[in-house]
Design a protein around this motif. Structure first.
Motif, PDB file in Angstrom:
ATOM      1  N   UNK A  57      40.381  43.413  35.783  1.00  0.00           N
ATOM      2  CA  UNK A  57      41.187  42.697  36.780  1.00  0.00           C
ATOM      3  C   UNK A  57      40.480  42.737  38.134  1.00  0.00           C
ATOM      4  N   UNK A  58      40.879  41.823  39.018  1.00  0.00           N
ATOM      5  CA  UNK A  58      40.363  41.799  40.387  1.00  0.00           C
ATOM      6  C   UNK A  58      38.860  41.698  40.445  1.00  0.00           C
ATOM      7  N   UNK A 104      38.122  49.955  46.310  1.00  0.00           N
ATOM      8  CA  UNK A 104      38.578  48.705  45.681  1.00  0.00           C
ATOM      9  C   UNK A 104      38.037  48.616  44.254  1.00  0.00           C
ATOM     10  N   UNK A 107      39.648  51.559  41.923  1.00  0.00           N
ATOM     11  CA  UNK A 107      41.050  51.343  41.557  1.00  0.00           C
ATOM     12  C   UNK A 107      41.214  50.087  40.699  1.00  0.00           C
ATOM     13  N   UNK A 108      40.391  49.074  40.959  1.00  0.00           N
ATOM     14  CA  UNK A 108      40.424  47.879  40.104  1.00  0.00           C
ATOM     15  C   UNK A 108      39.976  48.250  38.687  1.00  0.00           C
ATOM     16  N   UNK A 110      40.155  51.194  37.299  1.00  0.00           N
ATOM     17  CA  UNK A 110      41.188  52.029  36.666  1.00  0.00           C
ATOM     18  C   UNK A 110      42.365  51.183  36.178  1.00  0.00           C
ATOM     19  N   UNK A 116      48.227  47.690  35.330  1.00  0.00           N
ATOM     20  CA  UNK A 116      47.853  47.618  36.742  1.00  0.00           C
ATOM     21  C   UNK A 116      48.739  48.561  37.540  1.00  0.00           C
ATOM     22  N   UNK A 117      48.111  49.393  38.358  1.00  0.00           N
ATOM     23  CA  UNK A 117      48.855  50.372  39.160  1.00  0.00           C
ATOM     24  C   UNK A 117      49.221  49.739  40.506  1.00  0.00           C
ATOM     25  N   UNK A 118      50.413  49.165  40.582  1.00  0.00           N
ATOM     26  CA  UNK A 118      50.806  48.433  41.787  1.00  0.00           C
ATOM     27  C   UNK A 118      51.013  49.317  43.000  1.00  0.00           C
ATOM     28  N   UNK A 120      49.011  51.129  44.322  1.00  0.00           N
ATOM     29  CA  UNK A 120      47.768  51.290  45.080  1.00  0.00           C
ATOM     30  C   UNK A 120      47.374  50.036  45.869  1.00  0.00           C
ATOM     31  N   UNK A 121      48.105  48.931  45.661  1.00  0.00           N
ATOM     32  CA  UNK A 121      47.723  47.660  46.299  1.00  0.00           C
ATOM     33  C   UNK A 121      47.668  47.765  47.825  1.00  0.00           C
ATOM     34  N   UNK A 124      44.854  49.880  49.456  1.00  0.00           N
ATOM     35  CA  UNK A 124      43.542  49.222  49.504  1.00  0.00           C
ATOM     36  C   UNK A 124      43.507  48.154  50.603  1.00  0.00           C
TER      37      UNK A 124
END
Lengths: 289, 156
Positions: A57-58, A104, A107-108, A110, A116-118, A120-121, A124
């Motif tokens: 993702x990302x 970034x 965490x992306x 991970x 998705x670990x929201x 942490x948005x 970042x």
């Protein structure tokens, strides 16, 4: 520059105390660094995953397969070093962008294994803002960073609120959606061998409480823009949002640690008035000068 | 939040001022995408947003079978992650791919290494009624339906 453009630019970058931005930068940097170090093995070592589960993702979407374990460890070590430098004000112009880019990526990566670990948005996004602000050389840059961080905070909550209405509609207004989620989340955590909130069952059985909590959730999320109107409203909204996360922790055993720590709302608060934080930030500021 | 005291500071770099609307547009952009869209660090925050979840749902998960035939949930760490939601995703993905037996073998190996007393591992999909689950009845936590996708022994 026309009058309107000047007014917009002035709103986007108002004058604000440098100390406030430096303290907020230090808090965001410290939280991010501690978060990375506390979960270092989890974030640095992806070897527990099987390649077939990789769903990038990302920024990690550029990858077609997982990267080597040596690379994930190296990125984590370099990022943690940059985080310590950024937080303590050492070579901030280099450390800031390096820490942001590294975190970034980490965490992306991970979040690229199916979940998705929201939580942490926002961390970042705030880190990106303060990395860009660099040394915070004057009151306008300070105001820009604080306002940009506040806007990122507010808009994130607004998006979450609008999504609930788009996807859940009246079920979110009545409390039915929240009741279903609270019960199902507790059930699946029990069956997945994890911790769950002992309050979940009681909350899920009370329609009046569920409707109250649902409306409170939507009030906090959709009402977030009031935090941009005045400092008093910013503080009031910050408190309501913090209580919202305390409620999530209590009823669903989900810890959004960045807002729970209060650091997510630092850009809305006169944090420089806390003497200890001001002293620490001044030292970091002297180092970055 | 403006602090207006003192002489006016020079205007900030126009590059910085331009960044804020771009950042705002980026954060709001998921609202222009299809429902449920998700990424990192930009998201529509779709978790817990659905309004049609209801009370009966299916869950792919792992059971430890004890010597008496009793069953208990396996900890996420046995599935290979400390995160329960990632464990759930891993199990569901293996069930959908038809590779539940492979996952079962890896969990049995971890259970052996961790000296867990279970004699077998089962990869299952269970259907639960959340309202009944918390009703306090003796059979409340019994699933409405359960499909066993794979079963494997834990080496003694």
């Amino acid at each position: 520059m026309t009058g309107v453009a000047r007014a917009v630019a002035g709103w986007l970058a108002p004058e604000a105390p440098r100390e406030r931005a430096v303290v907020t930068r230090m808090l965001v940097g410290a939280f991010a660094t501690i978060y990375l170090l506390a979960r270092f093995r989890y974030l640095a070592d992806a070897s527990r995953h099987v390649a077939a589960d990789f769903a990038p993702v990302g920024v990690c979407s550029v990858l077609t397969a997982p990267i080597a374990a040596s690379a994930t460890w190296a990125i984590a070590i370099v990022t943690a070093t940059a985080g310590i430098a950024f937080t303590t004000g050492f070579r901030i112009r280099v450390a800031g962008p390096a820490f942001f880019a590294g975190l970034l990526w980490i965490l992306s990566y991970a979040s690229s294994w199916g979940k998705i670990m929201h939580s942490e948005n926002l961390l970042v996004l705030h880190l990106g803002v303060f990395a860009l602000a660099g040394e915070v050389r004057d009151e306008r840059v300070a105001g820009w960073a604080l306002r940009a961080a506040a806007i990122a905070t507010v808009l994130g909550y607004v998006v979450a609120g609008v999504t609930k209405l788009r996807s859940g509609g009246t079920a979110w207004l009545s409390g039915d959606a929240l009741g279903s989620w609270v019960a199902w989340d507790a059930l699946r955590k029990i069956e997945l061998g994890s911790l769950h909130s002992p309050l979940a069952a009681r909350v899920a059985e009370s329609p009046a409480l569920l409707q109250g909590l649902s409306l409170y959730t939507l009030l906090v999320e959709l009402g977030a823009p009031v935090a941009l109107v005045s400092r008093r409203l910013a503080r009031a909204w910050g408190l309501l949002a913090w209580l919202f996360h305390v409620g999530i922790l209590a009823t669903m055993a989900i810890g959004f640690f960045y807002p729970l720590s209060g650091v997510a709302f630092a850009a809305l608060l006169p944090v420089e008035r806390v003497a200890l934080l001001r002293r620490l930030a001044t030292r970091a500021d002297d180092r970055s000068a | 939040m403006t602090e207006g005291a003192g002489p006016a500071s020079p205007a900030p770099s126009s590059k910085l001022v331009v960044v804020t609307p771009l950042l705002g547009a980026l954060i709001l952009s998921p609202l222009a995408r299809e429902r449920g869209w998700d990424s990192f660090p930009i998201s529509s925050y779709p978790m817990f947003a659905r309004g049609d979840l209801g009370t009966v749902n299916e869950l792919a998960h792992v059971l430890l079978v004890d010597p008496d035939g009793g069953r208990a949930p396996a900890a996420p760490s046995l599935v290979g992650t400390p995160e329960p939601m990632i464990a759930m995703t891993i199990v569901r993905t293996h069930v959908e791919r038809g590779s539940a037996a492979e996952l079962c073998a890896s969990i049995a190996s971890r259970a052996h290494d961790a000296r867990i007393s279970a004699v077998a591992i089962e990869i299952v999909t269970s259907s639960f009624d959340a309202r009944r689950y918390f009703s306090g009845r003796p059979d409340a936590r019994t699933p409405l339906e359960r499909v066993v996708h794979a079963r494997c022994e834990v080496a003694r």
